[in-house]
Design an enzyme around this catalytic site. Structure first.
Site, mmCIF file in Angstrom:
data_model
loop_
_atom_site.group_PDB
_atom_site.id
_atom_site.type_symbol
_atom_site.label_atom_id
_atom_site.label_comp_id
_atom_site.label_asym_id
_atom_site.label_seq_id
_atom_site.Cartn_x
_atom_site.Cartn_y
_atom_site.Cartn_z
ATOM 1 N N ASP A 144 0.804 -1.214 0.000
ATOM 2 C CA ASP A 144 0.000 0.000 0.000
ATOM 3 C C ASP A 144 0.843 1.272 0.000
ATOM 4 O OD1 ASP A 144 -2.820 1.313 0.715
ATOM 5 O OD2 ASP A 144 -1.320 2.178 2.045
ATOM 6 N N ALA A 172 -4.768 2.597 -0.732
ATOM 7 C CA ALA A 172 -4.471 2.031 -2.045
ATOM 8 C C ALA A 172 -4.888 0.563 -2.119
ATOM 9 C CB ALA A 172 -2.984 2.188 -2.364
ATOM 10 N N ASP A 173 -4.683 -0.171 -1.045
ATOM 11 C CA ASP A 173 -5.113 -1.564 -1.004
ATOM 12 C C ASP A 173 -6.622 -1.678 -1.132
ATOM 13 O OD1 ASP A 173 -2.995 -3.433 -0.862
ATOM 14 O OD2 ASP A 173 -2.565 -2.847 1.190
ATOM 15 N N THR A 174 -7.343 -0.881 -0.349
ATOM 16 C CA THR A 174 -8.796 -1.005 -0.360
ATOM 17 C C THR A 174 -9.388 -0.515 -1.673
ATOM 18 O OG1 THR A 174 -8.904 1.068 0.895
ATOM 19 C CG2 THR A 174 -9.106 -0.955 2.132
ATOM 20 N N GLY A 177 -8.931 -3.330 -4.064
ATOM 21 C CA GLY A 177 -9.884 -4.386 -3.781
ATOM 22 C C GLY A 177 -11.292 -4.041 -4.224
#
Length: 401
Positions: A144, A172-174, A177
């Site tokens: 992230d 950034a990860d979420t 996703g």
């Protein structure tokens, strides 16, 4: 109870840590049967992550529990020929496969898209990675924070004196996703019309840049380079975070009528005729002076009172809350957003997880059950795939599952 949007959809979730598991969780919340495919003995790295070390030691880390409720855990050793065959059987019976390995890993395992589409031409294969499956940066590792920095997010977060600054959560990860969950749903719609599977390539870097909205579009269209502005909104003033008599208050008086109403309610109607503030463009030019005037008036009451007064009059305003206070809002309780589940291993403590931001037919989307123990459903799933008890025992004996 209405039928869940993804009822009858089976998802093989081969992902780890956050972006991929988050995508799988969003699909599970909408009713998909998500099979969490994990390495025997260790499983998803997130099982060891989170604020409670003891939970991590038990392979029930808080980071795992947060994104895997309602899934079933199937342990498969993808480096073992029999393990790969078990996965191929699952692929033939599934609708979606999610993975977030580095590009090329699945191909080296003999499980790439070209192989899997021959096993199941209707499969929706979604690969999530830092930079996508093509391009000169495709092979780089990414977490992230790497994406936050490369996307420019950190360059516009904070103030001129305190930048670069990362967001306080793995945005950034979420975002990656959520983009993956949306892409899978879209691919399933096309498949429903044509019967055609799809290969979906999700880039966390591109997801981050897409989500930055006006920050990127202002530069692309006008050439104006964005800069960090702290809690100010560069599109309008007064629009930002303001000190009050007690606590901080976000105000977004972006329209002229909202500014006029704000000035009336704080007892400063004179500000509407001040030449520095009468026009929206002038208010942005003199935002610091305007802030001082507004905060002087807001000092008369606490943030909670101003929130009610301004919101009721149509001026967007709300307190700045801590995470615990936000999760304790009566509004979220009324919408059924936080769910209490039994703990996976039966220990005497509740497990609270977030639900979906979507309500369907006025019902909250809730997880079907608690997060799984590592390999909890292996025997059941293998039996569903046609393995006999003797064959399952043999697979376990050789470490294939």
């Amino acid at each position: 109870m209405t039928t869940a949007l993804l009822d009858g959809v089976r998802v093989l979730d081969l992902t780890n840590v956050l972006a991929g598991p988050f995508a799988g969780y969003q699909l599970a919340l909408q009713g998909a049967d998500v099979l969490k495919v994990e390495m025997p003995g260790s499983g998803d790295l997130a099982r060891q992550l989170g604020a409670d070390r003891a939970l991590g030691d038990d392979l029930l880390g808080a980071s795992f529990l947060a994104q895997n409720a309602g899934k079933r855990s199937l342990t498969v050793n993808l480096k073992d020929p029999d393990g790969r065959e078990a996965l191929l059987r699952a692929v033939r019976e599934s609708d979606v496969l999610l993975e977030n390995f580095r590009p090329g890993v699945m191909e080296r395992l003999g499980l790439g898209w070209k192989t899997l589409r021959t096993e199941n031409p209707a499969l929706v294969y979604c690969a999530i990675s830092g930079f996508g499956q093509t391009g000169p940066m495709r092979d780089r590792p990414a977490y992230d924070q790497i994406i936050q920095g490369l996307s420019g997010m950190m360059s516009v977060t904070g103030t001129a004196e305190a930048t670069p600054l990362r967001a306080g959560f793995p945005v950034a990860d979420t975002l990656g996703g959520m983009a993956a969950a949306y892409a899978v749903a879209a691919a399933l719609v096309r498949r429903g019309r044509t019967g055609e599977g799809a290969f979906v390539d999700v880039s966390m870097l591109e997801s981050a840049l897409t989500a930055m909205g006006w920050v990127t579009s202002n530069y692309l269209i006008t050439g104006r380079e964005p800069r960090p502005m702290g809690n100010e909104n560069f599109t309008a003033a007064p629009s930002g975070t303001f000190r009050t008599g007690a606590g901080h208050l976000n105000i977004a008086a972006n329209r002229q009528q909202q500014f006029t109403t704000l000035c009336r309610l704080i007892g400063r109607e004179d500000l509407t005729s001040d030449p520095r503030f009468s026009h929206p463009a002038d208010r942005k030019t003199h935002r610091d002076a305007l802030r001082a005037e507004v905060e002087s008036a807001l000092a008369a009451r606490p943030a909670a009172e101003w929130e009610e007064i301004l919101s009721d009059a149509g001026v967007p305003a709300a307190r700045v809350l801590s995470v615990p206070d936000a999760l304790d809002l009566d509004h979220l309780a009324a919408r059924g957003f936080v769910h209490t589940l039994p703990f996976p291993d039966g220990r005497e403590r509740p497990l609270k997880v977030l639900g979906s931001p979507l309500r369907v037919d006025d019902e909250p989307a809730a997880p079907a059950g608690p997060p799984p123990l590592l390999g909890e459903h292996t025997d059941v799933v293998l039996a569903e795939l046609g393995y006999t008890p003797a064959q399952i025992a043999a697979l376990r004996e050789r470490g294939a599952v």
